[in-house]
Design a protein around this motif. Structure first.
Motif, PDB file in Angstrom:
ATOM      1  N   LEU A  13     -16.466  39.619  94.061  1.00 17.80           N
ATOM      2  CA  LEU A  13     -16.929  38.732  95.123  1.00 17.80           C
ATOM      3  C   LEU A  13     -15.773  38.256  95.998  1.00 17.80           C
ATOM      4  CD1 LEU A  13     -19.606  36.628  93.216  1.00 17.80           C
ATOM      5  CD2 LEU A  13     -20.020  38.264  95.067  1.00 17.80           C
ATOM      6  N   THR A  14     -14.610  38.029  95.397  1.00 24.48           N
ATOM      7  CA  THR A  14     -13.450  37.642  96.183  1.00 24.48           C
ATOM      8  C   THR A  14     -13.054  38.769  97.137  1.00 24.48           C
ATOM      9  OG1 THR A  14     -12.643  36.196  94.418  1.00 24.48           O
ATOM     10  CG2 THR A  14     -11.055  36.857  96.086  1.00 24.48           C
ATOM     11  N   ALA A  15     -13.072  40.002  96.629  1.00 22.84           N
ATOM     12  CA  ALA A  15     -12.795  41.155  97.482  1.00 22.84           C
ATOM     13  C   ALA A  15     -13.838  41.280  98.587  1.00 22.84           C
ATOM     14  CB  ALA A  15     -12.755  42.437  96.643  1.00 22.84           C
ATOM     15  N   LEU A  16     -15.099  41.014  98.248  1.00 20.76           N
ATOM     16  CA  LEU A  16     -16.172  41.061  99.235  1.00 20.76           C
ATOM     17  C   LEU A  16     -15.932  40.040 100.342  1.00 20.76           C
ATOM     18  CD1 LEU A  16     -19.944  41.377  98.435  1.00 20.76           C
ATOM     19  CD2 LEU A  16     -19.163  39.650 100.045  1.00 20.76           C
ATOM     20  N   ALA A  17     -15.464  38.838  99.966  1.00 15.18           N
ATOM     21  CA  ALA A  17     -15.176  37.810 100.958  1.00 15.18           C
ATOM     22  C   ALA A  17     -14.060  38.253 101.894  1.00 15.18           C
ATOM     23  CB  ALA A  17     -14.795  36.505 100.263  1.00 15.18           C
ATOM     24  N   GLY A  18     -13.014  38.868 101.332  1.00 14.73           N
ATOM     25  CA  GLY A  18     -11.942  39.381 102.170  1.00 14.73           C
ATOM     26  C   GLY A  18     -12.432  40.462 103.113  1.00 14.73           C
ATOM     27  N   TYR A  19     -13.292  41.320 102.624  1.00 13.80           N
ATOM     28  CA  TYR A  19     -13.873  42.407 103.425  1.00 13.80           C
ATOM     29  C   TYR A  19     -14.635  41.841 104.623  1.00 13.80           C
ATOM     30  CZ  TYR A  19     -16.702  46.663 104.245  1.00 13.80           C
ATOM     31  OH  TYR A  19     -17.322  47.760 104.787  1.00 13.80           O
ATOM     32  N   VAL A  20     -15.541  40.903 104.351  1.00 18.89           N
ATOM     33  CA  VAL A  20     -16.357  40.311 105.421  1.00 18.89           C
ATOM     34  C   VAL A  20     -15.493  39.508 106.380  1.00 18.89           C
ATOM     35  CG1 VAL A  20     -18.208  38.668 105.906  1.00 18.89           C
ATOM     36  CG2 VAL A  20     -18.460  40.303 104.033  1.00 18.89           C
ATOM     37  N   ASP A  21     -14.484  38.817 105.856  1.00 17.77           N
ATOM     38  CA  ASP A  21     -13.624  38.010 106.706  1.00 17.77           C
ATOM     39  C   ASP A  21     -12.814  38.882 107.661  1.00 17.77           C
ATOM     40  OD1 ASP A  21     -13.000  35.376 107.380  1.00 17.77           O
ATOM     41  OD2 ASP A  21     -11.138  35.401 106.238  1.00 17.77           O
ATOM     42  N   ALA A  22     -12.275  39.993 107.150  1.00 23.92           N
ATOM     43  CA  ALA A  22     -11.509  40.893 108.011  1.00 23.92           C
ATOM     44  C   ALA A  22     -12.401  41.504 109.083  1.00 23.92           C
ATOM     45  CB  ALA A  22     -10.860  41.992 107.170  1.00 23.92           C
ATOM     46  N   LEU A  23     -13.612  41.872 108.701  1.00 23.22           N
ATOM     47  CA  LEU A  23     -14.550  42.439 109.656  1.00 23.22           C
ATOM     48  C   LEU A  23     -14.857  41.428 110.761  1.00 23.22           C
ATOM     49  CD1 LEU A  23     -17.630  44.548 108.613  1.00 23.22           C
ATOM     50  CD2 LEU A  23     -17.779  42.932 110.496  1.00 23.22           C
ATOM     51  N   GLY A  24     -15.116  40.177 110.368  1.00 22.66           N
ATOM     52  CA  GLY A  24     -15.385  39.141 111.349  1.00 22.66           C
ATOM     53  C   GLY A  24     -14.177  38.836 112.212  1.00 22.66           C
ATOM     54  N   PHE A  25     -12.992  38.842 111.611  1.00 22.96           N
ATOM     55  CA  PHE A  25     -11.764  38.550 112.347  1.00 22.96           C
ATOM     56  C   PHE A  25     -11.545  39.568 113.457  1.00 22.96           C
ATOM     57  CE2 PHE A  25      -7.208  38.884 113.088  1.00 22.96           C
ATOM     58  CZ  PHE A  25      -6.820  37.554 113.182  1.00 22.96           C
ATOM     59  N   VAL A  26     -11.723  40.850 113.150  1.00 18.94           N
ATOM     60  CA  VAL A  26     -11.541  41.891 114.147  1.00 18.94           C
ATOM     61  C   VAL A  26     -12.617  41.781 115.225  1.00 18.94           C
ATOM     62  CG1 VAL A  26     -11.515  44.378 114.552  1.00 18.94           C
ATOM     63  CG2 VAL A  26     -10.404  43.428 112.519  1.00 18.94           C
ATOM     64  N   ARG A  27     -13.846  41.563 114.798  1.00 17.70           N
ATOM     65  CA  ARG A  27     -14.969  41.509 115.744  1.00 17.70           C
ATOM     66  C   ARG A  27     -14.867  40.307 116.673  1.00 17.70           C
ATOM     67  NH1 ARG A  27     -20.142  43.297 116.626  1.00 17.70           N
ATOM     68  NH2 ARG A  27     -21.704  41.739 117.171  1.00 17.70           N
ATOM     69  N   LEU A  28     -14.401  39.176 116.140  1.00 18.47           N
ATOM     70  CA  LEU A  28     -14.356  37.939 116.923  1.00 18.47           C
ATOM     71  C   LEU A  28     -13.007  37.711 117.598  1.00 18.47           C
ATOM     72  CD1 LEU A  28     -16.238  35.608 114.421  1.00 18.47           C
ATOM     73  CD2 LEU A  28     -17.137  36.568 116.545  1.00 18.47           C
ATOM     74  N   GLY A  29     -12.070  38.593 117.387  1.00 18.98           N
ATOM     75  CA  GLY A  29     -10.795  38.481 118.058  1.00 18.98           C
ATOM     76  C   GLY A  29      -9.945  37.321 117.584  1.00 18.98           C
ATOM     77  N   GLY A  30      -9.945  37.042 116.284  1.00 17.80           N
ATOM     78  CA  GLY A  30      -9.043  36.027 115.752  1.00 17.80           C
ATOM     79  C   GLY A  30      -9.712  34.848 115.087  1.00 17.80           C
ATOM     80  N   LEU A  31     -11.023  34.904 114.902  1.00 17.49           N
ATOM     81  CA  LEU A  31     -11.729  33.857 114.170  1.00 17.49           C
ATOM     82  C   LEU A  31     -12.213  34.436 112.843  1.00 17.49           C
ATOM     83  CD1 LEU A  31     -13.729  32.158 117.059  1.00 17.49           C
ATOM     84  CD2 LEU A  31     -11.740  31.243 115.858  1.00 17.49           C
ATOM     85  N   TYR A  32     -12.699  33.551 111.971  1.00 16.77           N
ATOM     86  CA  TYR A  32     -13.005  33.956 110.602  1.00 16.77           C
ATOM     87  C   TYR A  32     -14.457  33.664 110.255  1.00 16.77           C
ATOM     88  CZ  TYR A  32      -7.901  33.573 110.403  1.00 16.77           C
ATOM     89  OH  TYR A  32      -6.556  33.692 110.674  1.00 16.77           O
ATOM     90  N   THR A  33     -14.993  34.483 109.348  1.00 16.59           N
ATOM     91  CA  THR A  33     -16.343  34.233 108.853  1.00 16.59           C
ATOM     92  C   THR A  33     -16.337  33.619 107.455  1.00 16.59           C
ATOM     93  OG1 THR A  33     -16.405  36.552 108.157  1.00 16.59           O
ATOM     94  CG2 THR A  33     -17.482  35.992 110.243  1.00 16.59           C
ATOM     95  N   SER A  34     -15.163  33.505 106.828  1.00 17.71           N
ATOM     96  CA  SER A  34     -15.120  32.857 105.515  1.00 17.71           C
ATOM     97  C   SER A  34     -13.939  31.905 105.364  1.00 17.71           C
ATOM     98  CB  SER A  34     -15.074  33.904 104.390  1.00 17.71           C
ATOM     99  OG  SER A  34     -13.818  34.557 104.356  1.00 17.71           O
ATOM    100  N   PHE A  35     -12.869  32.085 106.130  1.00 19.59           N
ATOM    101  CA  PHE A  35     -11.680  31.248 106.010  1.00 19.59           C
ATOM    102  C   PHE A  35     -11.806  30.067 106.977  1.00 19.59           C
ATOM    103  CE2 PHE A  35      -7.088  30.565 107.222  1.00 19.59           C
ATOM    104  CZ  PHE A  35      -6.764  29.864 106.076  1.00 19.59           C
TER     105      PHE A  35
END
Length: 225
Positions: A13-35
Protein backbone atom coordinates in the motif's frame (compact mmCIF):
# COMPACT_ATOMS: atom_id res chain seq x y z
CA UNK A 1 -4.78 -10.78 10.71
CA UNK A 2 -1.18 -11.91 11.08
CA UNK A 3 1.79 -9.59 11.36
CA UNK A 4 3.21 -11.04 8.14
CA UNK A 5 0.05 -10.10 6.21
CA UNK A 6 -0.01 -6.62 7.78
CA UNK A 7 3.65 -6.07 6.93
CA UNK A 8 3.31 -7.26 3.34
CA UNK A 9 0.06 -5.39 2.70
CA UNK A 10 1.43 -2.28 4.37
CA UNK A 11 4.49 -2.17 2.15
CA UNK A 12 2.40 -2.80 -0.97
CA UNK A 13 0.00 0.00 0.00
CA UNK A 14 2.89 2.37 0.68
CA UNK A 15 4.26 1.61 -2.78
CA UNK A 16 0.78 2.14 -4.21
CA UNK A 17 0.63 5.57 -2.55
CA UNK A 18 3.97 6.51 -4.09
CA UNK A 19 2.75 5.30 -7.49
CA UNK A 20 -0.44 7.38 -7.36
CA UNK A 21 1.38 10.40 -5.97
CA UNK A 22 3.99 10.38 -8.74
CA UNK A 23 1.27 10.01 -11.35
CA UNK A 24 -0.63 12.95 -9.88
CA UNK A 25 2.53 15.03 -9.54
CA UNK A 26 3.38 14.65 -13.23
CA UNK A 27 -0.21 15.21 -14.34
CA UNK A 28 -0.73 18.28 -12.15
CA UNK A 29 2.66 19.82 -12.79
CA UNK A 30 4.00 19.84 -9.24
CA UNK A 31 1.08 19.09 -6.93
CA UNK A 32 0.37 15.89 -5.03
CA UNK A 33 -2.50 13.47 -4.64
CA UNK A 34 -1.24 11.93 -1.39
CA UNK A 35 1.55 14.13 0.04
CA UNK A 36 -0.53 16.83 1.72
CA UNK A 37 2.40 18.57 3.44
CA UNK A 38 3.63 19.58 -0.02
CA UNK A 39 0.20 20.84 -1.04
CA UNK A 40 -0.13 22.81 2.20
CA UNK A 41 3.20 24.50 1.48
CA UNK A 42 2.14 25.23 -2.11
CA UNK A 43 -1.11 26.74 -0.88
CA UNK A 44 0.64 28.92 1.67
CA UNK A 45 3.27 30.15 -0.82
CA UNK A 46 0.58 31.04 -3.36
CA UNK A 47 -1.39 32.93 -0.71
CA UNK A 48 1.75 34.71 0.47
CA UNK A 49 2.60 35.84 -3.06
CA UNK A 50 -0.97 36.90 -3.76
CA UNK A 51 -1.22 34.31 -6.56
CA UNK A 52 -4.77 33.46 -5.68
CA UNK A 53 -5.38 31.77 -9.04
CA UNK A 54 -2.86 29.11 -7.97
CA UNK A 55 -4.54 28.34 -4.66
CA UNK A 56 -7.58 26.47 -5.99
CA UNK A 57 -5.99 23.15 -6.90
CA UNK A 58 -3.97 22.72 -3.66
CA UNK A 59 -7.10 23.60 -1.68
CA UNK A 60 -9.17 21.09 -3.68
CA UNK A 61 -6.62 18.32 -3.10
CA UNK A 62 -6.37 19.06 0.63
CA UNK A 63 -10.16 19.03 0.94
CA UNK A 64 -10.40 15.78 -1.03
CA UNK A 65 -7.78 14.06 1.12
CA UNK A 66 -9.58 15.16 4.29
CA UNK A 67 -12.90 13.88 2.95
CA UNK A 68 -11.24 10.57 2.09
CA UNK A 69 -9.74 10.30 5.57
CA UNK A 70 -13.15 10.93 7.15
CA UNK A 71 -14.94 8.44 4.92
CA UNK A 72 -12.26 5.77 5.19
CA UNK A 73 -12.09 6.13 8.96
CA UNK A 74 -15.88 6.09 9.14
CA UNK A 75 -15.98 2.83 7.22
CA UNK A 76 -13.34 1.27 9.45
CA UNK A 77 -15.38 2.30 12.51
CA UNK A 78 -18.86 1.34 11.30
CA UNK A 79 -18.07 -1.91 9.46
CA UNK A 80 -17.74 -4.75 11.97
CA UNK A 81 -14.33 -6.28 12.49
CA UNK A 82 -12.77 -8.13 10.72
CA UNK A 83 -14.56 -6.80 7.62
CA UNK A 84 -13.34 -3.21 7.97
CA UNK A 85 -10.04 -3.76 6.13
CA UNK A 86 -11.54 -5.37 2.99
CA UNK A 87 -14.30 -2.73 2.97
CA UNK A 88 -11.86 0.19 2.99
CA UNK A 89 -9.61 -1.47 0.41
CA UNK A 90 -12.57 -2.12 -1.91
CA UNK A 91 -13.69 1.49 -1.44
CA UNK A 92 -10.21 2.68 -2.38
CA UNK A 93 -10.16 0.51 -5.51
CA UNK A 94 -13.52 1.93 -6.62
CA UNK A 95 -12.32 5.49 -6.05
CA UNK A 96 -9.22 4.92 -8.18
CA UNK A 97 -11.37 3.45 -10.95
CA UNK A 98 -13.65 6.47 -10.56
CA UNK A 99 -10.65 8.75 -11.01
CA UNK A 100 -9.77 6.91 -14.22
CA UNK A 101 -13.33 7.21 -15.54
CA UNK A 102 -13.50 10.93 -14.70
CA UNK A 103 -10.12 11.59 -16.26
CA UNK A 104 -11.07 9.85 -19.49
CA UNK A 105 -14.47 11.56 -19.66
CA UNK A 106 -13.36 15.15 -19.10
CA UNK A 107 -10.21 17.18 -19.72
CA UNK A 108 -10.59 18.93 -16.36
CA UNK A 109 -7.59 17.96 -14.21
CA UNK A 110 -9.34 18.63 -10.92
CA UNK A 111 -12.05 15.96 -11.16
CA UNK A 112 -9.80 12.93 -11.55
CA UNK A 113 -7.29 14.34 -9.09
CA UNK A 114 -10.06 14.90 -6.53
CA UNK A 115 -11.03 11.23 -6.66
CA UNK A 116 -7.37 10.17 -6.44
CA UNK A 117 -6.82 12.31 -3.35
CA UNK A 118 -10.00 10.95 -1.72
CA UNK A 119 -8.70 7.42 -2.35
CA UNK A 120 -5.34 8.24 -0.75
CA UNK A 121 -7.02 9.80 2.27
CA UNK A 122 -9.12 6.67 2.73
CA UNK A 123 -6.09 4.39 2.41
CA UNK A 124 -4.59 5.69 5.65
CA UNK A 125 -7.48 4.05 7.53
CA UNK A 126 -6.45 0.55 6.39
CA UNK A 127 -3.34 0.03 8.53
CA UNK A 128 -2.28 2.57 11.11
CA UNK A 129 0.59 0.69 12.72
CA UNK A 130 2.48 -2.56 12.18
CA UNK A 131 4.07 -3.27 15.57
CA UNK A 132 6.62 -0.53 15.79
CA UNK A 133 6.54 1.29 12.45
CA UNK A 134 3.96 2.85 10.20
CA UNK A 135 3.08 1.10 6.94
CA UNK A 136 0.33 1.55 4.40
CA UNK A 137 0.13 5.30 4.91
CA UNK A 138 0.61 7.86 2.14
CA UNK A 139 3.45 9.80 3.79
CA UNK A 140 6.88 8.71 5.00
CA UNK A 141 8.41 11.77 6.67
CA UNK A 142 7.90 10.18 10.08
CA UNK A 143 9.28 6.88 8.81
CA UNK A 144 12.38 8.62 7.48
CA UNK A 145 13.02 10.32 10.83
CA UNK A 146 12.41 7.04 12.65
CA UNK A 147 14.86 5.37 10.26
CA UNK A 148 17.57 7.85 11.22
CA UNK A 149 16.73 7.55 14.91
CA UNK A 150 16.93 3.75 14.86
CA UNK A 151 20.18 3.79 12.88
CA UNK A 152 21.61 6.04 15.61
CA UNK A 153 20.37 3.62 18.27
CA UNK A 154 21.95 0.70 16.41
CA UNK A 155 25.28 2.51 16.08
CA UNK A 156 25.31 3.47 19.76
CA UNK A 157 24.09 0.01 20.79
CA UNK A 158 21.11 1.50 22.62
CA UNK A 159 18.65 -0.30 20.36
CA UNK A 160 18.40 -3.47 18.27
CA UNK A 161 21.00 -3.63 15.48
CA UNK A 162 18.36 -4.18 12.80
CA UNK A 163 15.57 -2.11 14.31
CA UNK A 164 15.79 0.34 11.41
CA UNK A 165 14.93 -2.22 8.71
CA UNK A 166 11.16 -1.79 8.95
CA UNK A 167 11.22 1.99 8.51
CA UNK A 168 13.79 1.65 5.75
CA UNK A 169 11.52 -0.77 3.92
CA UNK A 170 8.59 1.65 4.20
CA UNK A 171 10.63 4.51 2.72
CA UNK A 172 12.00 2.24 0.01
CA UNK A 173 8.49 1.06 -0.88
CA UNK A 174 7.32 4.64 -1.44
CA UNK A 175 10.44 5.39 -3.50
CA UNK A 176 10.01 2.37 -5.77
CA UNK A 177 6.26 2.92 -6.08
CA UNK A 178 6.79 6.55 -7.14
CA UNK A 179 9.38 5.47 -9.69
CA UNK A 180 6.97 2.90 -11.12
CA UNK A 181 4.18 5.50 -11.24
CA UNK A 182 6.30 8.00 -13.16
CA UNK A 183 7.37 5.38 -15.68
CA UNK A 184 3.84 4.00 -16.06
CA UNK A 185 2.31 7.43 -16.64
CA UNK A 186 4.93 8.21 -19.29
CA UNK A 187 3.78 5.16 -21.26
CA UNK A 188 0.11 4.73 -20.34
CA UNK A 189 -1.04 8.16 -19.13
CA UNK A 190 -4.25 7.83 -17.08
CA UNK A 191 -4.62 4.15 -17.93
CA UNK A 192 -1.75 3.66 -15.49
CA UNK A 193 -4.42 3.91 -12.76
CA UNK A 194 -5.64 0.43 -13.69
CA UNK A 195 -2.70 -1.11 -11.81
CA UNK A 196 -3.25 0.51 -8.37
CA UNK A 197 -6.99 -0.14 -8.65
CA UNK A 198 -6.28 -3.81 -9.37
CA UNK A 199 -3.78 -4.02 -6.50
CA UNK A 200 -6.21 -2.48 -4.01
CA UNK A 201 -8.98 -4.75 -5.25
CA UNK A 202 -6.76 -7.84 -4.99
CA UNK A 203 -5.78 -6.93 -1.42
CA UNK A 204 -9.47 -6.41 -0.60
CA UNK A 205 -10.25 -9.94 -1.80
CA UNK A 206 -7.37 -11.44 0.18
CA UNK A 207 -8.41 -9.49 3.29
CA UNK A 208 -12.00 -10.70 2.87
CA UNK A 209 -10.85 -14.31 2.61
CA UNK A 210 -8.74 -13.95 5.75
CA UNK A 211 -11.64 -12.27 7.52
CA UNK A 212 -13.99 -15.12 6.59
CA UNK A 213 -11.50 -17.69 7.84
CA UNK A 214 -11.12 -15.87 11.15
CA UNK A 215 -14.82 -16.21 11.96
CA UNK A 216 -15.65 -19.05 14.31
CA UNK A 217 -17.77 -21.48 12.24
CA UNK A 218 -19.40 -22.71 15.43
CA UNK A 219 -20.82 -19.28 16.08
CA UNK A 220 -24.31 -18.68 14.75
CA UNK A 221 -23.96 -14.90 14.94
CA UNK A 222 -23.63 -12.88 11.76
CA UNK A 223 -20.58 -10.58 11.58
CA UNK A 224 -22.96 -7.80 10.60
CA UNK A 225 -25.33 -6.12 13.02
Amino acid sequence: MSRAWQLGAGLVLTALAGYVDALGFVRLGGLYTSFMSGNTTQLSVSLGHGAFDHTLMPAVLLTAFLIGAVLGSGLSILVPSPWATPAVLAYEALLILGALALGLATPELGLASFAMAVAMGAQNAVLAQVKGFRAGTTFVTGALFSLGQKIAQALTRTGPPLGWVGDGAVWGALLLGALAGAVAYAHLELYALVLPAAVAGFLAVIAAILAARSIDPASSKSPFP
